[in-house]
Scaffold this active site. Structure first.
Site, PDB file in Angstrom:
ATOM      1  N   HIS A 192      -1.509  -2.898 -12.721  1.00  0.00           N
ATOM      2  CA  HIS A 192      -0.709  -2.355 -13.817  1.00  0.00           C
ATOM      3  C   HIS A 192      -0.831  -3.145 -15.110  1.00  0.00           C
ATOM      4  O   HIS A 192      -1.247  -2.616 -16.130  1.00  0.00           O
ATOM      5  CB  HIS A 192       0.753  -2.227 -13.395  1.00  0.00           C
ATOM      6  CG  HIS A 192       0.917  -1.158 -12.376  1.00  0.00           C
ATOM      7  ND1 HIS A 192       1.253   0.119 -12.696  1.00  0.00           N
ATOM      8  CD2 HIS A 192       0.721  -1.182 -11.049  1.00  0.00           C
ATOM      9  CE1 HIS A 192       1.261   0.851 -11.586  1.00  0.00           C
ATOM     10  NE2 HIS A 192       0.957   0.084 -10.581  1.00  0.00           N
ATOM     11  N   ASN A 249      -1.667 -11.340   7.517  1.00  0.00           N
ATOM     12  CA  ASN A 249      -2.655 -10.308   7.816  1.00  0.00           C
ATOM     13  C   ASN A 249      -3.981 -10.712   7.177  1.00  0.00           C
ATOM     14  O   ASN A 249      -4.054 -10.883   5.965  1.00  0.00           O
ATOM     15  CB  ASN A 249      -2.238  -8.956   7.237  1.00  0.00           C
ATOM     16  CG  ASN A 249      -3.362  -7.928   7.375  1.00  0.00           C
ATOM     17  OD1 ASN A 249      -3.678  -7.484   8.475  1.00  0.00           O
ATOM     18  ND2 ASN A 249      -4.000  -7.582   6.268  1.00  0.00           N
ATOM     19  N   GLU A 250      -5.019 -10.872   7.992  1.00  0.00           N
ATOM     20  CA  GLU A 250      -6.381 -11.094   7.510  1.00  0.00           C
ATOM     21  C   GLU A 250      -6.478 -12.204   6.466  1.00  0.00           C
ATOM     22  O   GLU A 250      -6.821 -11.959   5.306  1.00  0.00           O
ATOM     23  CB  GLU A 250      -6.952  -9.800   6.924  1.00  0.00           C
ATOM     24  CG  GLU A 250      -6.987  -8.658   7.918  1.00  0.00           C
ATOM     25  CD  GLU A 250      -7.735  -7.445   7.387  1.00  0.00           C
ATOM     26  OE1 GLU A 250      -8.066  -7.412   6.191  1.00  0.00           O
ATOM     27  OE2 GLU A 250      -8.008  -6.540   8.179  1.00  0.00           O
ATOM     28  N   GLU A 300      -5.040  -3.334  13.695  1.00  0.00           N
ATOM     29  CA  GLU A 300      -5.600  -2.285  12.834  1.00  0.00           C
ATOM     30  C   GLU A 300      -6.917  -1.805  13.413  1.00  0.00           C
ATOM     31  O   GLU A 300      -7.727  -2.602  13.886  1.00  0.00           O
ATOM     32  CB  GLU A 300      -5.874  -2.790  11.411  1.00  0.00           C
ATOM     33  CG  GLU A 300      -4.648  -2.972  10.547  1.00  0.00           C
ATOM     34  CD  GLU A 300      -5.016  -3.390   9.121  1.00  0.00           C
ATOM     35  OE1 GLU A 300      -6.129  -3.041   8.645  1.00  0.00           O
ATOM     36  OE2 GLU A 300      -4.195  -4.063   8.485  1.00  0.00           O
ATOM     37  N   GLN A 317       0.814  -1.213   0.000  1.00  0.00           N
ATOM     38  CA  GLN A 317       0.000   0.000   0.000  1.00  0.00           C
ATOM     39  C   GLN A 317       0.854   1.272   0.000  1.00  0.00           C
ATOM     40  O   GLN A 317       0.342   2.374  -0.119  1.00  0.00           O
ATOM     41  CB  GLN A 317      -0.964  -0.032   1.183  1.00  0.00           C
ATOM     42  CG  GLN A 317      -1.976  -1.150   1.019  1.00  0.00           C
ATOM     43  CD  GLN A 317      -2.932  -1.272   2.182  1.00  0.00           C
ATOM     44  OE1 GLN A 317      -2.667  -1.980   3.139  1.00  0.00           O
ATOM     45  NE2 GLN A 317      -4.039  -0.556   2.134  1.00  0.00           N
ATOM     46  N   HIS A 358       1.061  -9.755   3.700  1.00  0.00           N
ATOM     47  CA  HIS A 358      -0.125  -8.896   3.653  1.00  0.00           C
ATOM     48  C   HIS A 358      -0.644  -8.880   2.207  1.00  0.00           C
ATOM     49  O   HIS A 358      -0.519  -7.890   1.503  1.00  0.00           O
ATOM     50  CB  HIS A 358       0.220  -7.491   4.150  1.00  0.00           C
ATOM     51  CG  HIS A 358      -0.975  -6.604   4.432  1.00  0.00           C
ATOM     52  ND1 HIS A 358      -1.155  -5.938   5.633  1.00  0.00           N
ATOM     53  CD2 HIS A 358      -2.059  -6.271   3.681  1.00  0.00           C
ATOM     54  CE1 HIS A 358      -2.288  -5.228   5.592  1.00  0.00           C
ATOM     55  NE2 HIS A 358      -2.846  -5.405   4.414  1.00  0.00           N
TER      56      HIS A 358
HETATM   57  C1  GBH Z   1      -7.828  -3.790   6.323  1.00  0.00           C
HETATM   58  O1  GBH Z   1      -8.822  -4.752   6.153  1.00  0.00           O
HETATM   59  C2  GBH Z   1      -6.599  -4.146   5.515  1.00  0.00           C
HETATM   60  O2  GBH Z   1      -5.745  -4.996   6.249  1.00  0.00           O
HETATM   61  C3  GBH Z   1      -5.803  -2.943   5.067  1.00  0.00           C
HETATM   62  O3  GBH Z   1      -4.862  -3.322   4.119  1.00  0.00           O
HETATM   63  C4  GBH Z   1      -6.743  -1.896   4.533  1.00  0.00           C
HETATM   64  O4  GBH Z   1      -6.073  -0.786   4.022  1.00  0.00           O
HETATM   65  C5  GBH Z   1      -7.669  -1.498   5.651  1.00  0.00           C
HETATM   66  O5  GBH Z   1      -8.432  -2.603   6.019  1.00  0.00           O
HETATM   67  C6  GBH Z   1      -8.647  -0.403   5.279  1.00  0.00           C
HETATM   68  O6  GBH Z   1      -9.558  -0.844   4.314  1.00  0.00           O
HETATM   69  O7  GBH Z   1     -16.229  -3.946   0.440  1.00  0.00           O
HETATM   70  O8  GBH Z   1     -18.166  -3.878   1.885  1.00  0.00           O
HETATM   71  O9  GBH Z   1     -17.337  -5.990   1.063  1.00  0.00           O
HETATM   72  C7  GBH Z   1     -10.007  -4.531   6.884  1.00  0.00           C
HETATM   73  C8  GBH Z   1     -11.030  -5.638   6.671  1.00  0.00           C
HETATM   74  C9  GBH Z   1     -12.461  -6.705   5.138  1.00  0.00           C
HETATM   75  C10 GBH Z   1     -12.533  -4.376   5.320  1.00  0.00           C
HETATM   76  C11 GBH Z   1     -13.160  -6.618   3.804  1.00  0.00           C
HETATM   77  C12 GBH Z   1     -13.276  -4.270   4.002  1.00  0.00           C
HETATM   78  C13 GBH Z   1     -14.741  -5.400   2.548  1.00  0.00           C
HETATM   79  C14 GBH Z   1     -16.043  -4.761   2.863  1.00  0.00           C
HETATM   80  N1  GBH Z   1     -11.679  -5.508   5.375  1.00  0.00           N
HETATM   81  N2  GBH Z   1     -14.028  -5.480   3.798  1.00  0.00           N
HETATM   82  S1  GBH Z   1     -17.012  -4.629   1.453  1.00  0.00           S
END
Ligand code: GBH
Length: 494
Positions: free
Chosen positions: A62, A182-183, A392, A44, A138
């Site tokens: 890209h 991560n996640e 986070e 990011q 990540h």
């Molecule tokens: C984090 O995920 C990430 O680890 C990070 O990289 C990111 O920048 C940050 O969130 C902010 O977004 O589009 O309505 O289906 C957080 C968990 C799970 C949040 C998936 C967004 C999709 C929601 N994410 N979710 S939706």
């Protein structure tokens, strides 16, 4: 008529839950050893660094132009906190698997300049009294590994484990806090189920389970490698970050309480249960097996672990990273029809947010700080009181350059209340939280949303040549919280 009645009723029912008008912000000092910091992630921020290899996100943004946004190169993370004399105690960042030091993603080619880059960065942090908190993965699967199957191929377990071993070897003398993933739910459910994130594979109700099954083994293998080969000399800790919202039952009926528990198990227990308790949650095993049979599958779409695998995965954590942003309401609903499978149908629950909740530039982030205490308490009770760091937590603005700097009643308010409920959870519910890193230090590339949703404490002007960074008011607030260990003007001992 019916619809209107239902909507009004639900407004009345949810107002009390959503707002806690009498709530008083916690005024007890945070413990001296509590780690406060900021989180960032490799992909990011920087792109196209010297000698870096390709990963699945490079390819999509890209090469294939699959997202509307092209990645812009930002400056390094570090000058930011050093320049501002921050009092951070920790900073979270991720190492890029196909980054400068391992450009192909494979260990046969290690780039010394890249190794030196990370070493300098880690040294700089430590010289400034900042503890590095390093995420090994990540979301940035090397393109070369994706092309031979990525997270749907068992072979990736050994490649990931070998990558982790190299990372421990190279940086483990200085890094004491590791996170394997991560996640993982976003890699698997969004990457290989719903297909909303790279590599955009749509395999509803199948791909995400296969991916998870493989990823959990990769996690466990990395943990064992650390435990066997590095812990005796390096003495660090290895955990995993799992994300989950809080799911608030819509009513106090048994069905809605069960819906909340079931949703948490499908969302969080899917990953946490094998690692903390040895296998997938029973409710997932039963529901997916039943639905698979009705759909005509010969075996459950949820793969089974062998006893040997269960023993290998069980207990592979030293602490838990928790990403938490917001809350959803849940209610029981009639069993979804049998047809094409999906993870959502497997859960069989209605999930929604209350329109009265204060929103943000991200439609999924609503200001619901009370959910922080509830999710922490649930995790404590469900997984036998693990040590937790919130890796986070944050909220996004639209990135309007002049207006969004003044975010006192928005982002500072969000942090104050989320941290307050977190402190309540520590004191009132005895949850073992040892740290907290905000998402994020700087505005950055928000995956498929490009540069439209900005979570930074520092605003980045992406149109300026040197990507000018300006602290938002929340940066000042958070910096004060860290130096005083207190959320309000004056605090007292617990
Ligand atoms: C984090 O995920 C990430 O680890 C990070 O990289 C990111 O920048 C940050 O969130 C902010 O977004 O589009 O309505 O289906 C957080 C968990 C799970 C949040 C998936 C967004 C999709 C929601 N994410 N979710 S939706």
């Amino acid at each position: 008529m019916k619809v209107i009645l239902f909507l009004c009723l639900s407004c009345i029912l949810t107002v009390g839950r959503a707002q806690d008008d009498d709530y008083v912000v916690n005024n007890k000092y945070f413990p001296d050893k509590f780690m406060f910091g900021c989180a960032t992630a490799s992909y990011q921020g920087a792109w196209d660094e010297d000698g870096k290899g390709q990963n699945i996100w490079d390819n999509l943004t890209h090469t294939l132009s699959r997202t509307a946004y092209r990645k812009i190169r930002t400056m390094e993370t570090w000058p930011c906190y050093v320049k501002e004399n921050w009092v951070l105690t920790t900073i979270g960042f991720s190492i890029s698997w196909s980054g400068k030091y391992l450009p192909t993603g494979f260990p046969y080619k290690i780039n010394e300049a890249g190794v030196q880059y990370y070493r300098n960065f880690i040294k700089e942090l430590k010289d400034n009294g900042i503890e590095p908190l390093v995420t090994i993965f990540h979301w940035d699967t090397p393109q070369g590994l994706h092309e031979v199957g990525g997270w749907l191929s068992e072979f990736i377990v050994d490649y990931y484990a070998e990558y982790a071993r190299i990372v421990f070897q190279l940086f483990g003398d200085d890094v004491k806090y590791w996170l394997t993933f991560n996640e993982p739910k976003q890699t698997c459910q969004q990457g290989y189920g719903s297909g909303e994130k790279a590599p955009f594979v749509q395999s509803h109700g199948l791909g995400e389970y296969i991916c998870t099954h493989i990823l959990l083994k990769a996690h466990a293998k990395a943990w064992h490698i650390y435990d066997d080969e590095f812990r005796p000399t390096q003495n660090g800790l290895v955990g995993i970050t799992i994300d989950t919202p809080w799911f608030e039952p819509n009513t106090t009926s048994d069905e809605d309480l069960e819906a909340s528990e079931r949703q948490l198990q499908f969302e969080f227990g899917w990953y946490a249960n094998p690692i903390f308790n040895g296998d997938y949650p029973e409710i997932m095993k039963t529901r997916i097996a039943n639905r698979s049979a009705l759909e005509g599958f010969q075996t459950s779409r949820l793969p089974e672990f062998t006893q040997e695998e269960i023993d290998f995965i069980n207990g592979t954590f030293d602490y838990l990273g928790l990403n938490h942003y917001s809350t959803y309401m849940v209610s029981a609903m009639p069993e979804p029809e049998i047809g094409d499978p999906s993870w959502e149908k497997d859960t069989g629950i209605a999930v929604f947010q209350d329109p009265s909740w204060e929103g943000s530039a991200s439609d999924w982030v609503k200001v619901t700080p009370w959910g922080m205490r509830k999710i922490l308490k649930w995790v404590k009770e469900t997984y036998n009181n693990p040590a937790i760091i919130i890796t986070e937590n944050g909220i996004s603005d639209n990135g309007t350059l002049s207006e969004d700097l003044d975010d006192e009643s928005f982002r500072s308010h969000y942090y104050k209340y989320y941290l307050s409920y977190l402190r309540d959870a520590m004191i009132e519910d005895g949850v073992n939280v040892f740290g907290y890193t905000v998402w994020s230090l700087m505005d950055n590339f928000e995956w498929t949303r490009g540069y439209t949703e900005k979570f930074g404490l520092y605003q980045v002007d992406f149109s300026s040549g040197n990507r000018t960074r300006t602290p938002k008011k929340s940066a000042t607030y958070y910096s004060k919280v860290i130096s005083t260990r207190c959320l309000v003007d004056t605090c007292e001992e617990e």
